[in-house]
Scaffold this motif. Sequence first.
Motif, PDB file in Angstrom:
ATOM      1  N   ARG A 197       0.844  -1.191   0.000  1.00 39.01           N
ATOM      2  CA  ARG A 197       0.000   0.000   0.000  1.00 39.01           C
ATOM      3  C   ARG A 197       0.881   1.244   0.000  1.00 39.01           C
ATOM      4  O   ARG A 197       2.022   1.217   0.456  1.00 39.01           O
ATOM      5  N   GLU A 209      -0.585   6.958   1.676  1.00 36.83           N
ATOM      6  CA  GLU A 209      -1.909   7.581   1.643  1.00 36.83           C
ATOM      7  C   GLU A 209      -3.005   6.524   1.816  1.00 36.83           C
ATOM      8  O   GLU A 209      -4.013   6.771   2.496  1.00 36.83           O
ATOM      9  N   GLU A 210      -2.819   5.352   1.219  1.00 40.92           N
ATOM     10  CA  GLU A 210      -3.782   4.267   1.426  1.00 40.92           C
ATOM     11  C   GLU A 210      -3.797   3.843   2.891  1.00 40.92           C
ATOM     12  O   GLU A 210      -4.858   3.546   3.460  1.00 40.92           O
ATOM     13  N   TYR A 211      -2.641   3.813   3.482  1.00 45.76           N
ATOM     14  CA  TYR A 211      -2.499   3.498   4.914  1.00 45.76           C
ATOM     15  C   TYR A 211      -3.295   4.507   5.749  1.00 45.76           C
ATOM     16  O   TYR A 211      -4.040   4.138   6.663  1.00 45.76           O
ATOM     17  N   ARG A 212      -3.158   5.781   5.418  1.00 44.27           N
ATOM     18  CA  ARG A 212      -3.872   6.832   6.159  1.00 44.27           C
ATOM     19  C   ARG A 212      -5.376   6.781   5.901  1.00 44.27           C
ATOM     20  O   ARG A 212      -6.166   7.118   6.792  1.00 44.27           O
ATOM     21  N   ASN A 213      -5.780   6.352   4.724  1.00 45.86           N
ATOM     22  CA  ASN A 213      -7.214   6.212   4.456  1.00 45.86           C
ATOM     23  C   ASN A 213      -7.840   5.141   5.351  1.00 45.86           C
ATOM     24  O   ASN A 213      -8.989   5.279   5.802  1.00 45.86           O
ATOM     25  N   ARG A 224      -8.363   6.637   8.672  1.00 43.35           N
ATOM     26  CA  ARG A 224      -9.571   7.467   8.659  1.00 43.35           C
ATOM     27  C   ARG A 224     -10.825   6.611   8.861  1.00 43.35           C
ATOM     28  O   ARG A 224     -11.746   6.976   9.600  1.00 43.35           O
ATOM     29  N   GLU A 225     -10.869   5.442   8.214  1.00 41.95           N
ATOM     30  CA  GLU A 225     -12.018   4.547   8.359  1.00 41.95           C
ATOM     31  C   GLU A 225     -12.156   4.065   9.799  1.00 41.95           C
ATOM     32  O   GLU A 225     -13.270   3.985  10.340  1.00 41.95           O
ATOM     33  N   THR A 249       1.946  11.558  10.165  1.00 36.34           N
ATOM     34  CA  THR A 249       0.552  11.184   9.944  1.00 36.34           C
ATOM     35  C   THR A 249      -0.369  11.951  10.881  1.00 36.34           C
ATOM     36  O   THR A 249      -1.451  12.413  10.487  1.00 36.34           O
ATOM     37  N   LEU A 295      -3.841  14.154  10.085  1.00 35.53           N
ATOM     38  CA  LEU A 295      -5.158  13.738  10.566  1.00 35.53           C
ATOM     39  C   LEU A 295      -5.610  14.488  11.809  1.00 35.53           C
ATOM     40  O   LEU A 295      -6.808  14.770  11.966  1.00 35.53           O
ATOM     41  N   GLU A 317      -6.696  18.004   9.475  1.00 35.19           N
ATOM     42  CA  GLU A 317      -8.053  17.544   9.177  1.00 35.19           C
ATOM     43  C   GLU A 317      -8.972  17.564  10.397  1.00 35.19           C
ATOM     44  O   GLU A 317     -10.187  17.437  10.242  1.00 35.19           O
ATOM     45  N   ARG A 322      -9.527  15.359  12.663  1.00 34.87           N
ATOM     46  CA  ARG A 322     -10.299  14.124  12.676  1.00 34.87           C
ATOM     47  C   ARG A 322     -10.746  13.695  14.071  1.00 34.87           C
ATOM     48  O   ARG A 322     -11.724  12.945  14.205  1.00 34.87           O
TER      49      ARG A 322
END
Length: 392
Positions: free
Chosen positions: A52, A55-59, A62-63, A79, A83, A87, A89
Amino acid sequence: MEKSLDRKIARILQDRSCNDFILADAKDADMAFGLSAPGMSPEQHGSEAKFRTIEEYRNIIREIIDQGLVDIMLMSNSTSEILTIKERRFVNSTITPAIRANDATDIWLAGGEGIYGSVPSRPFQTATLDHALCGKSYCTKAEREAKIGADLGLYSITFNNNPETDYEALMSYKAFRLEAEAKGFRHFLEVFSPNACGAHCPTDIPKFVNDHIARTLAGVTSAGRPLFLKIPYYGPKAMEALVRYDSQVVVGILGGSAGTTLDAFQMLHDAKKYGARVALYGRKINSAEHQTTFIKYLRAIADSEIEPIEAVKAYHADLERLHIRPKRSLKDDLTSMETSDSYNAQSKPTNASKKTTSTASKNVFAVDLPDFSKMTTAEKVQWNLERIRRSM
């Protein structure tokens, strides 16, 4: 918003028999590995290693934040900046953001070719507390009090029964504690097993680690103490001894290697049974076929709502409903890798699908050290790589 971590810590310290359990997702692998840190990509084919992106890791992070079932999200400072600060989050989340506050040389595994893991661990810090708290090199008092960043961090120590390197580790930890206290930064303490103790390796690693924790914290008042500990799970005896010693020390476990789904679920169940009140799972979560579903069952086990074997079966049923192909058959996933958290490179599966007894009763996570004097440098490097991979 009130954080579940704060609420649970308060209740645990007031009543050690309460059912509260703190669950953390350790998404700080980029502080140890190189391009492989985010884990394998679903797009890999056969023996082709495709990982991955960060950015995929951070997505995925987020989930998991949106899911809201973990109590702590542990990240690298880079990171967390994205986030937590940019953001925002965690503003409307019960989850507490945390950063890895120090690196230590024994987790420096970038490229997998270095010798850092084969020599005694030395402390250093890539992250700075001010960058964690407000995103820049110096935070004003108002910026710290605004808590726009992360005010919780993981600090890691590896003792090797070596006066010089252990002294350096202790002095670095002292300096960190003083800075953290002055800046209103909280921490939890991770203590690994020895990584390169050579001819001076203790004969009883769990006792060695427990004793060093007790001694390390004996001179520290409550203002500078860690919120909780993160240590390998060595089995019932060592866990009960540490928990019993000081009721004001909240003990947590690190997850270790991915292993089977039963490994992950059973370890959490057993650790809680014998006194742990925190579990930080990194690779076990990151290697799951569907991470939020995997976390759903970790949470249920932590809250004593389901037993490990039933959780494995339910997890596989959920994967089928999601049309996700599992990495193992249900039968294979109901086996336990007896050395999944030991220091051996090989793991031996044992069928646990018909067992209801605790795997920890056999101390399956006990440390088994090799004879370093008979190992080449290359073998020592490989041994330490396996050690760290099982600890992330």
